[in-house]
Every structure is written in structure tokens, then in C-alpha cells.
Design an enzyme around this catalytic site. Sequence first.
Site, PDB file in Angstrom:
ATOM      1  N   GLU A   1      29.129   9.543  10.364  1.00  0.00           N
ATOM      2  CA  GLU A   1      29.399   9.716  12.148  1.00  0.00           C
ATOM      3  C   GLU A   1      28.145   9.744  12.957  1.00  0.00           C
ATOM      4  O   GLU A   1      26.992   9.825  12.458  1.00  0.00           O
ATOM      5  CB  GLU A   1      29.847  11.139  12.449  1.00  0.00           C
ATOM      6  CG  GLU A   1      31.481  11.278  11.656  1.00  0.00           C
ATOM      7  CD  GLU A   1      31.866  12.708  11.731  1.00  0.00           C
ATOM      8  OE1 GLU A   1      32.995  13.031  11.550  1.00  0.00           O
ATOM      9  OE2 GLU A   1      31.006  13.462  11.892  1.00  0.00           O
TER      10      GLU A   1
ATOM     11  N   GLU B   1      35.052   9.556  17.728  1.00  0.00           N
ATOM     12  CA  GLU B   1      35.369  10.937  16.857  1.00  0.00           C
ATOM     13  C   GLU B   1      35.461  11.924  18.042  1.00  0.00           C
ATOM     14  O   GLU B   1      35.166  11.555  19.033  1.00  0.00           O
ATOM     15  CB  GLU B   1      33.954  10.990  16.186  1.00  0.00           C
ATOM     16  CG  GLU B   1      34.181  10.718  14.651  1.00  0.00           C
ATOM     17  CD  GLU B   1      35.137  11.959  14.185  1.00  0.00           C
ATOM     18  OE1 GLU B   1      35.530  12.812  14.889  1.00  0.00           O
ATOM     19  OE2 GLU B   1      35.672  11.949  13.042  1.00  0.00           O
TER      20      GLU B   1
ATOM     21  N   GLU C   1      36.049  15.467  -1.772  1.00  0.00           N
ATOM     22  CA  GLU C   1      35.380  15.192  -0.767  1.00  0.00           C
ATOM     23  C   GLU C   1      34.475  16.394  -0.407  1.00  0.00           C
ATOM     24  O   GLU C   1      34.872  17.465  -0.192  1.00  0.00           O
ATOM     25  CB  GLU C   1      36.242  14.808   0.574  1.00  0.00           C
ATOM     26  CG  GLU C   1      35.566  14.618   1.969  1.00  0.00           C
ATOM     27  CD  GLU C   1      36.368  14.731   3.041  1.00  0.00           C
ATOM     28  OE1 GLU C   1      35.893  14.610   4.168  1.00  0.00           O
ATOM     29  OE2 GLU C   1      37.528  15.038   2.957  1.00  0.00           O
TER      30      GLU C   1
ATOM     31  N   ARG D   1      40.235  21.050   6.037  1.00  0.00           N
ATOM     32  CA  ARG D   1      38.943  20.796   6.525  1.00  0.00           C
ATOM     33  C   ARG D   1      37.895  21.813   6.951  1.00  0.00           C
ATOM     34  O   ARG D   1      36.873  21.469   7.216  1.00  0.00           O
ATOM     35  CB  ARG D   1      38.852  19.669   7.763  1.00  0.00           C
ATOM     36  CG  ARG D   1      39.663  18.210   7.492  1.00  0.00           C
ATOM     37  CD  ARG D   1      39.902  17.473   8.714  1.00  0.00           C
ATOM     38  NE  ARG D   1      40.196  16.040   8.436  1.00  0.00           N
ATOM     39  CZ  ARG D   1      41.085  15.507   7.870  1.00  0.00           C
ATOM     40  NH1 ARG D   1      42.025  16.289   7.695  1.00  0.00           N
ATOM     41  NH2 ARG D   1      41.388  14.332   7.637  1.00  0.00           N
TER      42      ARG D   1
ATOM     43  N   HIS E   1      30.803  13.350   5.590  1.00  0.00           N
ATOM     44  CA  HIS E   1      31.688  13.521   4.256  1.00  0.00           C
ATOM     45  C   HIS E   1      31.332  12.584   3.366  1.00  0.00           C
ATOM     46  O   HIS E   1      31.566  11.426   3.297  1.00  0.00           O
ATOM     47  CB  HIS E   1      32.969  13.753   4.777  1.00  0.00           C
ATOM     48  CG  HIS E   1      33.142  14.529   6.029  1.00  0.00           C
ATOM     49  ND1 HIS E   1      34.114  14.261   6.978  1.00  0.00           N
ATOM     50  CD2 HIS E   1      32.332  15.450   6.532  1.00  0.00           C
ATOM     51  CE1 HIS E   1      34.132  15.117   7.943  1.00  0.00           C
ATOM     52  NE2 HIS E   1      33.082  15.889   7.885  1.00  0.00           N
TER      53      HIS E   1
ATOM     54  N   GLU F   1      31.204   9.085   4.743  1.00  0.00           N
ATOM     55  CA  GLU F   1      31.872   8.988   6.113  1.00  0.00           C
ATOM     56  C   GLU F   1      30.573   9.624   7.275  1.00  0.00           C
ATOM     57  O   GLU F   1      30.676  10.479   7.462  1.00  0.00           O
ATOM     58  CB  GLU F   1      33.161   9.689   6.346  1.00  0.00           C
ATOM     59  CG  GLU F   1      34.031   9.235   5.733  1.00  0.00           C
ATOM     60  CD  GLU F   1      35.476  10.284   5.799  1.00  0.00           C
ATOM     61  OE1 GLU F   1      35.444  11.137   6.612  1.00  0.00           O
ATOM     62  OE2 GLU F   1      36.361  10.115   5.116  1.00  0.00           O
TER      63      GLU F   1
ATOM     64  N   GLU G   1      32.845   6.933  14.440  1.00  0.00           N
ATOM     65  CA  GLU G   1      32.841   6.896  12.937  1.00  0.00           C
ATOM     66  C   GLU G   1      33.347   5.408  12.670  1.00  0.00           C
ATOM     67  O   GLU G   1      34.367   4.990  13.029  1.00  0.00           O
ATOM     68  CB  GLU G   1      33.820   7.991  12.405  1.00  0.00           C
ATOM     69  CG  GLU G   1      33.847   7.915  10.869  1.00  0.00           C
ATOM     70  CD  GLU G   1      34.694   9.083  10.426  1.00  0.00           C
ATOM     71  OE1 GLU G   1      35.294   8.654   9.535  1.00  0.00           O
ATOM     72  OE2 GLU G   1      34.410   9.988  10.949  1.00  0.00           O
TER      73      GLU G   1
ATOM     74  N   ARG H   1      32.104  17.972   2.213  1.00  0.00           N
ATOM     75  CA  ARG H   1      32.124  17.730   3.563  1.00  0.00           C
ATOM     76  C   ARG H   1      30.896  18.277   4.317  1.00  0.00           C
ATOM     77  O   ARG H   1      30.774  18.093   5.415  1.00  0.00           O
ATOM     78  CB  ARG H   1      33.345  18.431   4.038  1.00  0.00           C
ATOM     79  CG  ARG H   1      34.841  17.863   3.949  1.00  0.00           C
ATOM     80  CD  ARG H   1      35.917  18.383   4.511  1.00  0.00           C
ATOM     81  NE  ARG H   1      35.545  18.695   5.897  1.00  0.00           N
ATOM     82  CZ  ARG H   1      36.311  17.590   6.947  1.00  0.00           C
ATOM     83  NH1 ARG H   1      36.507  16.555   6.234  1.00  0.00           N
ATOM     84  NH2 ARG H   1      36.196  17.736   7.984  1.00  0.00           N
TER      85      ARG H   1
ATOM     86  N   ASP I   1       0.874  -1.119  -0.015  1.00  0.00           N
ATOM     87  CA  ASP I   1       0.122  -0.027   0.140  1.00  0.00           C
ATOM     88  C   ASP I   1       0.942   1.106   0.048  1.00  0.00           C
ATOM     89  O   ASP I   1       1.574   1.596   0.951  1.00  0.00           O
ATOM     90  CB  ASP I   1      -1.061  -0.199   1.241  1.00  0.00           C
ATOM     91  CG  ASP I   1      -1.698   1.225   1.377  1.00  0.00           C
ATOM     92  OD1 ASP I   1      -1.771   2.169   0.459  1.00  0.00           O
ATOM     93  OD2 ASP I   1      -2.548   1.396   2.314  1.00  0.00           O
TER      94      ASP I   1
END
Length: 472
Positions: free
Chosen positions: A131, A210, A357, A338, A267, A129, A218, A359, A51
Site C-alpha cells: 500500500e 485504500e 498471508e 484480518r 501483506h 500487497e 493499492e 499481514r 565502489d
Amino acid sequence: MDLKSVLSLVEVENVEYVDFRIVDLLGRQHHVTIPAYAVDEDTFTNGVAFDGSSLIGYKGIEESDMVALPDPSSAFLDPFVEAKTLNIVCNIYNPDGTPYARDPRGIALKAEAYLEQLGIATSAYFGPESEFFLFDHVRYASGPTGSFFHIDSEEAYWNTGKEGKNLGYKVANKGGYFPVQPTDSQADIRNEMCSLLTQAGLKVERHHHEVATAGQGEINFRFDTLTRTADNLLLFKYIVRNVAAKHGKTATFMPKPIVGDNGSGMHVHQSLFQGDTPLFYEKGGYANLSEMALHYIGGILYHAPALIALTNPSTNSFKRLVPGYEAPVNLVFSKGNRSAAVRIPVAAVTPKASRIEFRTPDSTANPYLAFAAMLMAGLDGIKRKLDPRELGYGPLDKNIYDLSPAEKTDIKSAPGSLSEALTALENDSDFLLEGDVFIREVIDAWIERKRSEIQQVERTVNPKEYELYYDL
């Protein structure tokens, strides 16, 4: 695994039940379980009826009959159910046999097909990645007479003075990266998660505590193609949550469950390949990136305000997306930095590992929609040759958080709220419609749902408001 292998596995392993799984618009999985003796080749040909009107983002009650068509390649044995059970992810079809255009997994598959249709690459690889926090206790309520949340963790810094048996070894605020045991109290639990992930077919690369206190962890698993990685991420969350529950803990992927400490991001590493040839590598280029990779970055950053409505789709997401917590709110790219929205990993990177990457995302995203949208943004950058250097997106190889206000003047920022991101998506969604990957109906349904969530949050009286305004 193909159909014959699945049916053979059912017989060899004495499987008692087969669990068929689908995902709703928001990214939550749902399932229906059928005795194994009732599952045969016809089940995979004709599918399993359900459904659709009872799922968020699907159909109205007047047209609710839908079909879940199993993908045998996704099969894995469930380690948490007492009766031996085989789990299989499904695609959604209409009763007439046509793919359902709102099916998130179907959208991811269309994005991969569009990539091949363009002839730019044969495969897009994604590696998230994701977390998470493991708490020992969580309570929350929201109603007319009161609202609150309360969490606790045996390793949290606020429990240094807890009465009764207390062995110390607490994780300091922002001090969780990455101490050994006994301060890291959850290494054995993460080991168990990794073992089960491996048994289910994921290739685990590493795990660790982490940065945040109170059980932030992580686990990284190996990249795969777009749709398969989205499948793997949902499997990852399923295993993390169930192992946590087995140990009397609760897992959350909320971006910001704790005030004043780091939040949980997702990330997302991305690359394109032509067969076995990596397309993002060029020796001597900036961070050894090819022009194609730079154009892909240009597409990601140019469309980032709209993308964030899909990659960070909760009001809680924007409690993480603030400066100072390694949250990349600055729409620039940089190698090994970062504090940038797009980071280029440079440590121990081979040509085949050359990647970008993004982030900004977090795990409240529906991975099928988020990964598909990121690919579509990157492909738009390649098609239009969007050069991030010419568009003012860097590279910026500095700690952006340490720049002066004058130096930050020309740096574009991510939206400051979910409402802003949804407005950006309303104004910039044509790139998602290319190749009929997304349809307008899906985007409109997403925006409508998310605006409803914003309204619910904004209309709820917050305990902080009592602190600020009760005595005025």
C-alpha cells in the site's frame, strides 16, 4: 529473457543506454548507466565495477572494489528516461569472482537454493500487497532550531473548508475503501501505473483506493518466485514513484505518514509448490490447509518477534502496529480474519491458490531480506513440525479487537517497538543461518544500523514534546 535476447532487444529497439541496478542493505536501489554500444557479452560475463564503500551496509574504503553482475532475465525498458534505456538488475560479486555474502539479492537466491536442497519443495511463491499514499505536497525538516512535517492532498478530509476553488468530494477519515470517482481522484493515475507495470512484465490483478484519506492506494500484481517477486516489488515502487512525480504528486510507502488514520502495510501471501503441485492444500483440513502449511505457519508465528525486525524495520513501522487500525499485532492465525497476524484467504480459493498471508510486514522492508527470512522461518517450522495449534497461536476466528481483556490474556503480541524486535532478532537468529543463507555479519550489520536509526529518532526533539511539556 536470456543474454542473446537482451542483446537483440538492444539492437532492435535502438536502445541508447543500459542501466545496471543494485540494492543496498536497507533496500534502496542504486544504478550506473553505460552507453549501449559499450555493452556486450563480456559485460554480462565480467560485470560492472563499482565502489562498495559508498553504499550502506557494504564494504570499507580499504576493500571497496566490487562487481555488479547483470541478470539478463530482469531486463525491462525504462518508461521514464528520455533516451531509450534498458534496465537490468544485478547480483553483487567480489573481485575474485565469488558472490558477495552481504548482497541482499544473493541472500534471496540462497534461500531459494536452500529450499530445493532440503527437498521440501521446488518453489516458494510470494505475493506482496504494498500500500502507498499519493500526496500533493510534502515538507519536513529536523534540526536544532525546529522539526516538523507537513503533508497535503487535494482529496483529504481536512481540505473540506479550503478557500479558493473547492469541489468537495473529499475522502473521510478511514472512509477511503473504495469510493468511485470523483471522490476517488486518483483512478486515472493508478490506471497509468498499471499499464506501465504490465509493459514492464508484471501481471497486474487489480487496483483500488485504500481505507485512509489523503490518497491511499493499492495495486496488486501476481505472485512469483521469491527473488523475482522481490525484483518486481522494487520495480513496482519505481514505477509508482515516477508516475506520481509525472503528475506533480509524491508517493510514499511509509507505514504511518498520517496521524489518526490507517497506515500502509505489505501483506505477504506465501505458498510452496512441488513442480505444479500445490503443497499447502488439503481438502477437509482447517481452511483446506495441509499439515505442511500449518507447520509453515507455526514457524512464521514462532519466529515472528525476530522476523519483524526485518519485515517492519523502521521506527515508523510501530506507529502502524497498534490495535484498532487493521494492523495485525496479535500472533495468531485465522481464516478470513484480518485482525490476525496470519490470515488464511478462503474466498474464491482453488487448490493452487491455497496460501497463507502474513499481514504484519510493511514496505520499509528490504524485500530480498524480508522474503528470505519469512521462508527460512516457515521452513524451520516444517523441519521441526511446529504446530501453531499446540503452541497457542490459534486458530482464532473472532475479531480480536473486540475481545475482552480477559480473553486476550493468552494471545501473544508482536513487539511494541523496533528496539524490542531487534532484541528478539539478537536472541533468535539461528534459523536464518541455516544453509548459510544469512551470515552473522549481515544480521549484526542490520542490527547496528537499525539501533543507530532508533538513537537518531530518540535524540530528536519532537514537536509533540513542546505541546506536552513546554509550560510545565
